[in-house]
Write a protein that holds these residues in place. Structure first.
Motif, PDB file in Angstrom:
ATOM      1  N   CYS A 342       2.018   0.435   5.391  1.00 24.73           N
ATOM      2  CA  CYS A 342       0.950   1.434   5.502  1.00 24.73           C
ATOM      3  C   CYS A 342       0.373   1.519   6.917  1.00 24.73           C
ATOM      4  O   CYS A 342       0.162   2.620   7.444  1.00 24.73           O
ATOM      5  CB  CYS A 342      -0.164   1.113   4.515  1.00 24.73           C
ATOM      6  N   HIS A 343       0.084   0.368   7.504  1.00 22.22           N
ATOM      7  CA  HIS A 343      -0.551   0.369   8.819  1.00 22.22           C
ATOM      8  C   HIS A 343       0.462   0.421   9.957  1.00 22.22           C
ATOM      9  O   HIS A 343       0.034   0.513  11.126  1.00 22.22           O
ATOM     10  CB  HIS A 343      -1.445  -0.865   8.967  1.00 22.22           C
ATOM     11  N   GLN A 344       1.761   0.349   9.614  1.00 20.36           N
ATOM     12  CA  GLN A 344       2.850   0.404  10.582  1.00 20.36           C
ATOM     13  C   GLN A 344       2.940  -0.902  11.385  1.00 20.36           C
ATOM     14  O   GLN A 344       1.917  -1.530  11.687  1.00 20.36           O
ATOM     15  CB  GLN A 344       2.701   1.585  11.527  1.00 20.36           C
ATOM     16  N   PRO A 345       4.159  -1.329  11.739  1.00 20.19           N
ATOM     17  CA  PRO A 345       4.320  -2.523  12.578  1.00 20.19           C
ATOM     18  C   PRO A 345       3.595  -2.405  13.916  1.00 20.19           C
ATOM     19  O   PRO A 345       3.239  -3.412  14.524  1.00 20.19           O
ATOM     20  CB  PRO A 345       5.838  -2.595  12.770  1.00 20.19           C
ATOM     21  N   THR A 346       3.361  -1.170  14.340  1.00 23.56           N
ATOM     22  CA  THR A 346       2.652  -0.935  15.605  1.00 23.56           C
ATOM     23  C   THR A 346       1.135  -1.016  15.450  1.00 23.56           C
ATOM     24  O   THR A 346       0.406  -0.986  16.447  1.00 23.56           O
ATOM     25  CB  THR A 346       2.999   0.451  16.148  1.00 23.56           C
ATOM     26  N   SER A 352      -2.006  10.177   7.082  1.00 22.74           N
ATOM     27  CA  SER A 352      -1.201  10.525   5.919  1.00 22.74           C
ATOM     28  C   SER A 352      -1.697   9.743   4.726  1.00 22.74           C
ATOM     29  O   SER A 352      -2.124   8.597   4.851  1.00 22.74           O
ATOM     30  CB  SER A 352       0.279  10.189   6.173  1.00 22.74           C
ATOM     31  N   GLU A 353      -1.663  10.374   3.545  1.00 22.10           N
ATOM     32  CA  GLU A 353      -2.091   9.676   2.336  1.00 22.10           C
ATOM     33  C   GLU A 353      -1.159   8.529   1.975  1.00 22.10           C
ATOM     34  O   GLU A 353      -1.460   7.720   1.110  1.00 22.10           O
ATOM     35  CB  GLU A 353      -2.174  10.657   1.158  1.00 22.10           C
ATOM     36  N   GLN A 354      -0.015   8.448   2.626  1.00 20.85           N
ATOM     37  CA  GLN A 354       0.915   7.355   2.374  1.00 20.85           C
ATOM     38  C   GLN A 354       0.843   6.298   3.473  1.00 20.85           C
ATOM     39  O   GLN A 354       1.674   5.392   3.518  1.00 20.85           O
ATOM     40  CB  GLN A 354       2.346   7.896   2.281  1.00 20.85           C
ATOM     41  N   ALA A 355      -0.141   6.383   4.331  1.00 18.01           N
ATOM     42  CA  ALA A 355      -0.269   5.439   5.432  1.00 18.01           C
ATOM     43  C   ALA A 355      -1.672   4.855   5.463  1.00 18.01           C
ATOM     44  O   ALA A 355      -2.542   5.244   4.685  1.00 18.01           O
ATOM     45  CB  ALA A 355       0.074   6.115   6.755  1.00 18.01           C
ATOM     46  N   LYS A 393      -4.000   6.327   2.457  1.00 17.83           N
ATOM     47  CA  LYS A 393      -3.699   5.744   1.164  1.00 17.83           C
ATOM     48  C   LYS A 393      -4.752   4.691   0.826  1.00 17.83           C
ATOM     49  O   LYS A 393      -5.213   3.955   1.690  1.00 17.83           O
ATOM     50  CB  LYS A 393      -2.304   5.097   1.215  1.00 17.83           C
ATOM     51  N   ASP A 394      -5.151   4.615  -0.441  1.00 19.70           N
ATOM     52  CA  ASP A 394      -6.120   3.603  -0.856  1.00 19.70           C
ATOM     53  C   ASP A 394      -5.544   2.210  -0.642  1.00 19.70           C
ATOM     54  O   ASP A 394      -4.397   1.929  -1.002  1.00 19.70           O
ATOM     55  CB  ASP A 394      -6.480   3.774  -2.338  1.00 19.70           C
TER      56      ASP A 394
END
Length: 434
Positions: A342-346, A352-355, A393-394
């Motif tokens: 969700c938070h990305q490796p970076t 985005s609701e998926q992030a 995203k929750d």
């Protein structure tokens, strides 16, 4: 060299330490995490809703977020009874409706002004600085008069809040007089002629009505704000989503990498105005500040606050020691497994609701005290019901999945990765937040 104290000096020292700690924790109200904002009290039927001074007073009461502190969960607006939890007992907010017996209905404007700006009741007793007269002392005569006009025409409520449950010596109000002599400077806001009108308006709102430093500045052992560390972050107690009282930390608001350094002025204004910006979304104790106060302010006033906040001299505050290389390595692995999707490796997240939200340069992630970050990991963020589409995203709670040392490793990693400058988080700190 070991100093020897006689019994009297030891007693006085212990008294001042106890009072100082009490005042420190009592300076911030325990807020109930509401899904919607608390409504203003309706005007009494005899009140003139078209009165410009009354309407100005309503606006100022919102700017000061009076309803959040003077309203108990589910109770009438401004009737008091909200509990302030301290290690020495409880304080309860007062009834400030115009009820003549249990509220301020018999107060004169002069008595009201003295309470607001000097912290003194009509009977001469000192008010605890849980009521932020240390900031409200900056209010102008005109604004105090408008606030009084508004409070006199809200719906009166006959309600007597519970008696404070404070043990000795914290229950001795006379001691507050000495505390004021040491730490309280009474006086009005003075505009800085070298700054713009917008900057001065923002300073008046942030330092006065908004009393932002009450939460966002560290305090000394006597409970007074440390001027040299102003706005570098503070601590307070409040509820976590599961209902227990825990420590929370307010982040650094100065223009540094672990503060508002990465937020453009427009993003600061957007957060205050809507509860969202390109970096984060309001959650936890900040919900009521946004819902009950800043989102009701004019665009001009919100922008002025943002302009002033972005001008604060940078001060990284007390960062703490860096985590060991092994903890960082373990934390990175745990982060990628549990958080990276969700938070990305970076750490950049995405709109985005998926992030997830952005962690890079996030003031809460890098706060001097990692308590709020730990709370979010353990319990999940308690988000407000804001208007407009969801941005992220929750986030679930991870307290039931991760051990204390795993949470500490993840927190230590995100506080030091991607250019963040937060210090290490210990297993003991996580255990305390559980």
């Amino acid at each position: 060299m070991k100093l020897a104290f006689d019994r009297g000096r030891r007693t006085r020292a212990a008294t001042w330490v106890s009072l100082g700690l009490t005042f420190a924790v009592a300076l911030v109200v325990e807020l109930t995490f509401a899904d919607s904002s608390k409504a203003d009290s309706p005007l009494d039927s005899k009140g003139d809703q078209g009165n410009s001074q009354v309407e100005r007073g309503r606006y100022l009461a919102r700017a000061g977020n009076c309803v959040s502190c003077h309203t108990s969960p589910g109770g009438p607006a401004f009737a008091g009874g909200l509990a302030l939890n301290t290690p020495f007992g409880k304080l309860y907010s007062t009834n400030i409706t115009p009820d003549p017996e249990t509220g301020i209905g018999k107060w004169t404007e002069e008595q009201f002004a003295r309470a607001v700006r000097e912290g003194v009741r009509p009977d001469g007793a000192h008010l605890y600085p849980a009521f932020p007269y240390t900031a409200y002392t900056k209010l102008s005569d005109e604004d105090v008069s408008a606030l009084f006009a508004y409070m006199k025409v809200v719906k009166p409520v006959s309600f007597t809040p519970p008696e404070n449950e404070m043990g000795f010596p914290a229950n001795q109000r006379w001691a507050l007089g000495m505390w004021k002599m040491l730490f309280f400077d009474e006086g009005r806001f003075l505009a800085d002629s070298s700054q713009s009108e917008e900057w001065n308006r923002g300073a008046y709102l942030v330092e006065g009505l908004g009393h932002c430093s009450a939460c966002h500045s560290p305090r000394n052992f006597m409970g007074a704000e440390q001027a040299s560390m102003a706005m570098t972050g503070g601590e307070y107690t409040d509820k976590v989503p599961s209902g227990e009282i825990r420590t929370w930390s307010a982040p650094n608001l100065t223009d540094v990498p672990n503060g508002l350094g990465s937020w453009p002025m427009e993003e600061v204004a957007a957060y205050l105005r809507t509860g969202r910006n390109g970096f984060t979304e309001t959650h936890g104790p900040m919900n009521e500040v946004i819902l009950n106060s800043t989102r009701h302010l004019s665009e001009g006033d919100v922008r002025a606050m943002a302009v002033y906040l972005k001008s604060l001299p940078g001060n990284v505050g007390n960062i703490g020691k860096a985590a060991s290389a092994q903890v960082i390595e373990d934390g990175e692995t745990l982060y990628n497994v549990n958080c990276g999707t969700c938070h990305q490796p970076t750490g950049l997240g995405a709109l985005s609701e998926q992030a997830g939200a952005k962690l890079v340069g996030n003031p809460l992630v890098q706060a001097s005290n990692p308590a709020s970050l730990i709370n979010v990991i353990l319990y999940g963020p308690h988000l407000a019901k804001l208007p407009g589409p969801k941005r992220w995203k929750d986030m679930p709670e991870f307290g039931s999945k991760l051990s204390d040392d795993e949470v500490a490793a993840i927190a230590s990693y995100v506080r030091s990765a991607w250019g963040n400058v937060g210090g290490a988080v210990t297993q003991e700190q996580v255990a305390k937040q559980r």
